[in-house]
Write an enzyme that holds these catalytic residues in place. Structure first.
Site, PDB file in Angstrom:
ATOM      1  N   HIS A 140      -3.479  -5.780  -0.461  1.00 54.16           N
ATOM      2  CA  HIS A 140      -3.069  -4.713  -1.388  1.00 54.16           C
ATOM      3  C   HIS A 140      -1.550  -4.717  -1.562  1.00 54.16           C
ATOM      4  CE1 HIS A 140      -2.946  -0.394  -2.819  1.00 54.16           C
ATOM      5  NE2 HIS A 140      -1.734  -0.500  -2.268  1.00 54.16           N
ATOM      6  N   GLU A 141      -0.822  -4.770  -0.448  1.00 54.63           N
ATOM      7  CA  GLU A 141       0.642  -4.719  -0.519  1.00 54.63           C
ATOM      8  C   GLU A 141       1.225  -5.970  -1.173  1.00 54.63           C
ATOM      9  OE1 GLU A 141       2.430  -2.154   0.034  1.00 54.63           O
ATOM     10  OE2 GLU A 141       0.697  -0.987   0.681  1.00 54.63           O
ATOM     11  N   HIS A 144       1.354  -5.892  -4.935  1.00 52.47           N
ATOM     12  CA  HIS A 144       2.508  -5.193  -5.512  1.00 52.47           C
ATOM     13  C   HIS A 144       3.651  -6.163  -5.754  1.00 52.47           C
ATOM     14  CE1 HIS A 144       0.885  -1.220  -5.337  1.00 52.47           C
ATOM     15  NE2 HIS A 144       0.884  -1.112  -4.020  1.00 52.47           N
TER      16      HIS A 144
END
Length: 299
Positions: A140-141, A144
């Protein structure tokens, strides 16, 4: 440029946010120049200096603010191993890896581009999650970073910082005296107008960044789950982290709240206004999306 699923909706929102933030920035600085008269060189100097510092040193500023320390593969082999696997899977450069010593279970990514990025996990997160859940959060990170929305959020949040800084300078730096000590009425008007304008600018920039932040979290959940092929692991991590937040001391949560826009999950201390203006979508909405992705992958 990576194997993360592209998101046109996210790209459109980032471009729109940057356009309005840029327009607001120009208007804000222009109004300050008109109001402050001969002090305009100082306005431009402060605004330009803060922008350069915020853009070029955003990763270091964020890491220092959130207590992150860079770690080597020898110091954190499991964390580095997870990041290595995900970067190879996504075909992207490996960011710097850091750990923040706090019991608040969370993670965040910073950096203006893929070559100058960092991913950080807290000790509370590493202690609570299984390897699969940890990879889901890190995926998820990293999305980004791959989608560059972390850089957009950094730049977008700058205007609120600038508004607060300019208010302090105007109130305590004596800008009102720049038009002459004989114009006491004008100085009094400036003392009222500048904080008012700064407050309006802060509110608008806050709302713009919140709207982008909520969508980008859903986008990162989707991209991270599709990359690993295990949306259930990410959903499990979300459920576990959100449930454990209620057991974290209120003092620790309040210290983390100012950086919620960068965190994997919001750190909220009770039913406060922060819940209403949260930087993240509701947990139920995130879990519902992951459930649909899991069903699609299972077909």
């Amino acid at each position: 440029m990576t194997r993360y699923a592209p998101d046109r909706g996210l790209t459109t929102r980032m471009v729109t946010t940057m356009f309005f933030i840029g327009l607001l920035y120009v208007v804000f600085v222009g109004v300050l120049i008109v109001l402050l008269g001969r002090a305009w060189p100082m306005v431009l100097l402060i605004a330009g200096g803060l922008f350069v510092a915020q853009f070029w040193f955003s990763d270091r500023i964020a890491a220092f603010s959130m207590g992150a320390r860079e770690v080597t593969p020898e110091q954190a082999p499991e964390l580095h191993g997870a990041v290595d696997r995900l970067c190879a899977l996504a075909d992207m450069p490996k960011p710097r890896v850091a750990i923040a010593d706090t019991d608040v279970p969370n993670a965040f990514a910073t950096g203006r581009n893929q070559k100058n990025s960092m991913v950080c996990a807290t000790t509370g997160l590493l202690r609570r999650l299984s390897p699969d859940e940890l990879e889901g959060v890190l995926s998820h990170e990293l999305s980004h970073v791959a989608h560059r929305d972390v850089a957009v959020m950094t730049i977008a949040s700058f205007l609120g910082v600038l508004a607060g800084m300019m208010t302090r300078v105007a109130l305590w730096g004596g800008f009102g005296r720049a038009r002459g000590s004989d114009n006491n009425g004008g100085a009094a008007v400036l003392a009222l107008l500048i904080p008012l304008i700064s407050a309006v600018v802060y509110v608008i920039s806050f709302l713009l960044t919140r709207l982008l932040s909520r969508y980008r979290e859903l986008s990162a959940d989707r991209a991270g789950a599709l990359l690993t092929g295990r949306p259930s692991s990410l959903a499990s991590a979300l459920t576990k982290i959100s449930g454990d937040m209620s057991r974290i001391p209120t003092r620790d949560l309040r210290q983390a709240e100012p950086y919620n826009a960068f965190y994997f999950a919001p750190a909220l201390s009770g039913q406060s206004l922060a819940n209403l203006f949260s930087s993240h979508p509701p947990l139920e909405k995130r879990l519902d999306q992951l459930g649909r992705i899991s069903a699609q992958l299972g077909q």
